[in-house]
Design an enzyme around this catalytic site. Structure first.
Site, PDB file in Angstrom:
ATOM      1  N   TYR A  30       0.811  -1.218   0.000  1.00 40.29           N
ATOM      2  CA  TYR A  30       0.000   0.000   0.000  1.00 40.29           C
ATOM      3  C   TYR A  30       0.847   1.273   0.000  1.00 40.29           C
ATOM      4  CZ  TYR A  30      -4.267  -2.663   0.874  1.00 40.29           C
ATOM      5  OH  TYR A  30      -5.331  -3.522   0.754  1.00 40.29           O
TER       6      TYR A  30
ATOM      7  N   LYS B  38       6.495   9.792  14.231  1.00 40.36           N
ATOM      8  CA  LYS B  38       5.457   9.051  13.518  1.00 40.36           C
ATOM      9  C   LYS B  38       4.647   8.193  14.483  1.00 40.36           C
ATOM     10  CE  LYS B  38       2.828   6.911  10.728  1.00 40.36           C
ATOM     11  NZ  LYS B  38       3.238   5.971   9.697  1.00 40.36           N
TER      12      LYS B  38
ATOM     13  N   CYS C 204      -1.516   0.870  11.125  1.00 38.71           N
ATOM     14  CA  CYS C 204      -0.875   1.968  11.871  1.00 38.71           C
ATOM     15  C   CYS C 204      -1.421   2.126  13.286  1.00 38.71           C
ATOM     16  CB  CYS C 204      -1.048   3.289  11.109  1.00 38.71           C
ATOM     17  SG  CYS C 204      -0.018   3.418   9.637  1.00 38.71           S
TER      18      CYS C 204
END
Length: 403
Positions: free
Chosen positions: A12, A197, A251
């Site tokens: 992805y 992140k 995530c």
């Protein structure tokens, strides 16, 4: 344009990145899955994504190539899976280390290695840097920041963070991303890039957990959670999210554990948020079962149809999806009395999964909506005609019972 980039991992993140870079660089995409590479070579890509087909065809015309073998290149972009270890909650570096070893075998000295995979703070120092003590390479971390379903736009319009040891490396990689990224690109050190992140997704996970906890409170008090949140959000400094049946994807459901794994003592809030969100699939299932047993949907044993196997609406991504989390928790009898359907998932991922929507409706007495794809909104009249009791986890339909 003379620089050769080898993008490692064509999922992805890796594939769209490779396609966009091919407009200004020579690009070879590498994936160890032979079927993925064969499909890409034959003019087909592996997943549904807005705008991807157009960009893919343009890249093929420009000469992008695909291979199973790692290439000798100037720059490597690594987008491989980075799961967490269930017991320790630490990052599982296996795929990353394997990729690094294969890069090391073919890369020239002074090659730049850009890791886009989301990793725990300290991962590059602990697992990557020691692999190159006998070879001169330049390490960089530029974590991806995309939303499946709109990846091309996200790659183009979201800001980026670049962590590197040297300013010159940061500048070169910044220029590379500026070939397609229109927003700000922030340069920093590697560890700061790693943790920044992770905390982005942890922030979101905590906010979702708050909404889900509110759902449990309001349900116990007989209140409409969505109405409560709607009114609270009129406050100029309040923005409560909506609850749901859980958190999935590669995530938000994974990255917070990296912080827990690195510092379990100082992450009780993060751990509790993860536990709340992980509890939601079984919570909504239990609420539905209670309603059925209380006779709200009629008498006798009911066959349940669970709609939605992906982790979010209108994508075909099933990674860590709440529906699959729930499936693992169901006992054999519950699994045998439940049918599953998702219009975007054509491969069989669970038992009793049907691929025809009409057959699905004809097989069930109760519909539990886990994912509000546009498809189910368009098919609402058909569901109503079947006189099927609807339980909804996302406020898809005003008339449905909320769980």
């Amino acid at each position: 344009m003379n620089k050769l980039i080898n993008v490692i991992g064509l999922g992805y993140v890796g594939l769209p990145t490779a396609l966009l870079l091919s407009e200004n660089y020579r690009v070879i995409g590498t994936d160890k899955d032979e079927q993925v590479v064969q499909r890409l070579r034959s003019g087909k890509h592996s997943f549904h994504e807005a705008e991807l087909q157009v960009v893919y065809e343009q890249s093929l015309a420009r000469g992008i190539t695909f291979a199973n073998e790692y290439q000798k290149a100037d720059i490597y972009i690594v987008a491989v899976p980075t799961p967490f270890l269930v017991k320790s909650k630490k990052v599982d570096p296996k795929y990353l280390v394997d990729a690094m070893n294969e890069i090391k075998a073919v890369c020239p000295n002074d090659a730049i290695i850009v890791i886009e995979s989301t990793i725990a703070p300290g991962t590059i120092d602990s697992y990557v840097r020691p692999l190159f003590v006998d070879k001169q390479v330049k390490l960089c971390h530029a974590p991806e920041r995309v939303l499946p379903g709109n990846i091309i736009q996200e790659l183009t319009n979201n800001s980026r963070t670049i962590g590197a040891d040297e300013a010159a490396v940061s500048e070169e990689i910044k220029q590379m991303y500026q070939s397609f990224c229109k927003e700000d690109i922030i340069c920093t050190d590697i560890c700061t890039a790693e943790i920044s992140k992770v905390i982005e997704n942890t922030y979101r996970d905590i906010n979702i957990a708050y909404a889900n906890e509110l759902k449990k409170i309001c349900t116990n008090m007989g209140l409409d959670t969505y109405e409560v949140i709607r009114i609270a959000n009129y406050h100029p400094r309040v923005n409560v999210l909506n609850p749901g049946p859980g958190v999935g994807g590669h995530c938000i459901s994974v990255d917070p554990w990296f912080l827990v794994g690195e510092d379990s003592e100082n992450t009780p809030l993060i751990q509790q948020a993860r536990n709340i969100n992980d509890s939601m699939p079984s919570y909504v299932w239990g609420k539905m079962k209670q309603a059925i047993e209380a006779g709200e949907s009629g008498h006798g044993k009911k066959v349940v149809g669970l709609y939605g196997l992906t982790y979010k609406p209108n994508v075909d991504d099933i990674r860590e999806s709440p529906a699959l989390q729930l499936y693992k928790q169901l006992n054999p009898e519950e699994k045998s009395e439940t049918y599953f359907f998702d219009p975007l998932v054509s491969t069989k991922v669970v038992e009793n999964q049907l691929t025809d929507f009409n057959q699905f409706l004809d097989s069930i007495d109760v519909l539990l909506i886990f994912v509000p794809h546009d498809h189910i909104k368009q098919k609402y009249d058909e569901v109503v005609k079947k006189k099927i009791k609807i339980f909804d986890t996302n406020k898809t339909f005003e008339q449905a019972a909320q769980v």
